[in-house]
Scaffold this motif. Structure first.
Motif, PDB file in Angstrom:
ATOM      1  N   LYS A  11       0.852  -1.181   0.000  1.00 28.24           N
ATOM      2  CA  LYS A  11       0.000   0.000   0.000  1.00 28.24           C
ATOM      3  C   LYS A  11       0.891   1.235   0.000  1.00 28.24           C
ATOM      4  O   LYS A  11       1.626   1.483   0.949  1.00 28.24           O
ATOM      5  CB  LYS A  11      -0.913  -0.022   1.230  1.00 28.24           C
ATOM      6  CG  LYS A  11      -1.876  -1.202   1.242  1.00 28.24           C
ATOM      7  CD  LYS A  11      -2.767  -1.183   2.480  1.00 28.24           C
ATOM      8  CE  LYS A  11      -3.733  -2.359   2.470  1.00 28.24           C
ATOM      9  NZ  LYS A  11      -4.607  -2.365   3.673  1.00 28.24           N
TER      10      LYS A  11
ATOM     11  N   ASP B  40       1.529   5.153   0.014  1.00 32.48           N
ATOM     12  CA  ASP B  40       1.019   6.462   0.399  1.00 32.48           C
ATOM     13  C   ASP B  40       1.958   7.514  -0.187  1.00 32.48           C
ATOM     14  O   ASP B  40       3.088   7.678   0.270  1.00 32.48           O
ATOM     15  CB  ASP B  40       0.964   6.562   1.927  1.00 32.48           C
ATOM     16  CG  ASP B  40       0.520   7.931   2.420  1.00 32.48           C
ATOM     17  OD1 ASP B  40       0.287   8.827   1.576  1.00 32.48           O
ATOM     18  OD2 ASP B  40       0.414   8.112   3.645  1.00 32.48           O
TER      19      ASP B  40
ATOM     20  N   CYS C 223      -4.070  10.851  -7.969  1.00 33.84           N
ATOM     21  CA  CYS C 223      -2.792  10.258  -7.588  1.00 33.84           C
ATOM     22  C   CYS C 223      -1.618  11.074  -8.113  1.00 33.84           C
ATOM     23  O   CYS C 223      -1.572  11.428  -9.288  1.00 33.84           O
ATOM     24  CB  CYS C 223      -2.695   8.834  -8.115  1.00 33.84           C
ATOM     25  SG  CYS C 223      -3.875   7.689  -7.374  1.00 33.84           S
TER      26      CYS C 223
ATOM     27  N   SER D 167      -2.722   4.987  -3.368  1.00 36.11           N
ATOM     28  CA  SER D 167      -3.805   5.734  -2.749  1.00 36.11           C
ATOM     29  C   SER D 167      -3.882   7.156  -3.284  1.00 36.11           C
ATOM     30  O   SER D 167      -2.930   7.683  -3.859  1.00 36.11           O
ATOM     31  CB  SER D 167      -3.609   5.769  -1.227  1.00 36.11           C
ATOM     32  OG  SER D 167      -2.396   6.427  -0.897  1.00 36.11           O
TER      33      SER D 167
END
Length: 243
Positions: A19, A21, A97, A54
């Motif tokens: 994931k 960030d 993004c 994300s």
């Protein structure tokens, strides 16, 4: 609340999930990508790497921030390490993004976008960040289209990103699309796929005669692999008949 860069197994043991960030520091992102690469190297079974990208606040458009050139070098090497892995890499993006997203999207083998996706290009003081995303854009799109993106520095809505094949698939159900892609590409996620990926990249700038030797070597490797596979299958069949 402190955000994290999570690396965890995918459901059903299909591979690894990172994931990402985009608001984290360059050093943290670099460490996360290297961690995934280390874990891929430690796994013996077929592995797929999923990058979950994300949404990033607009104020994080500028990339990579106030860092030194050594930090940039470490990041570029980590991304290149990722794109050379035997594991197939799938990127999933939603929302707005920016930051490292363009680097990671262009390094991935398959890219899924959610409706409404908007790619914020890495622009500082009106100028496109001169990192290796420029190199990858030329390799992916050709000089003319890459020049349009780099010199004008306009953001890429989903429709344009799909037209340019920066996004390969659009899906409202990202979980289902991701699972389907992981199952399908997981079957070919191995060293042989890495070889073919490299041949495709080199074909952009290598003359025919120079490329021929490399391709013949790859063909010879494949022929030997197929003979070995057929031999193993024949032995298994003979064993079954004998028993």
């Amino acid at each position: 609340m402190k955000k994290t860069l999570d690396c965890e197994p995918l459901p059903d043991g299909l591979g690894l999930l990172l994931k990402v960030d985009g608001t984290r520091s360059l050093a943290e992102l670099t460490a996360a990508v290297n961690t995934v690469c280390d874990q891929v190297a430690d796994r013996r079974e077929t592995t797929v790497v999923v990058l979950e990208l994300s949404s990033t606040p607009v104020e994080f458009r500028e990339w990579p921030g106030d860092v030194g050139i050594q930090a940039v070098n470490r990041w570029e090497r980590a991304v290149h390490r990722l794109e050379k892995q035997a594991a197939v890499t799938i990127a999933v993006a939603r929302g707005t993004c920016g930051g490292p997203v363009l680097d990671l999207l262009l390094a991935a083998d398959f890219r899924i976008g959610a409706p409404g996706l908007q790619l914020l290009l890495p622009v500082n003081d009106g100028h496109f960040w001169p990192g290796m995303s420029m190199y990858r854009l030329v390799q992916h799109l050709g000089l003319a289209r890459a020049r349009q993106i780099v010199l004008w520095g306009v953001d890429l809505p989903l429709a344009r990103a799909s037209e340019l094949a920066i996004i390969d698939q659009v899906s409202e159900d990202l979980e289902d699309a991701l699972h389907t892609a992981a199952v399908l590409v997981g079957r070919i996620s191995d060293r042989e796929t890495a070889v073919r990926r490299q041949l495709l990249v080199e074909a952009v700038s290598t003359e025919y005669e120079e490329a021929l030797g490399v391709h013949l070597a790859a063909c010879d490797r494949e022929l030997r692999r197929l003979r070995s596979t057929r031999g193993a299958e024949a032995q298994n069949l003979a064993g079954q008949v004998a028993s």
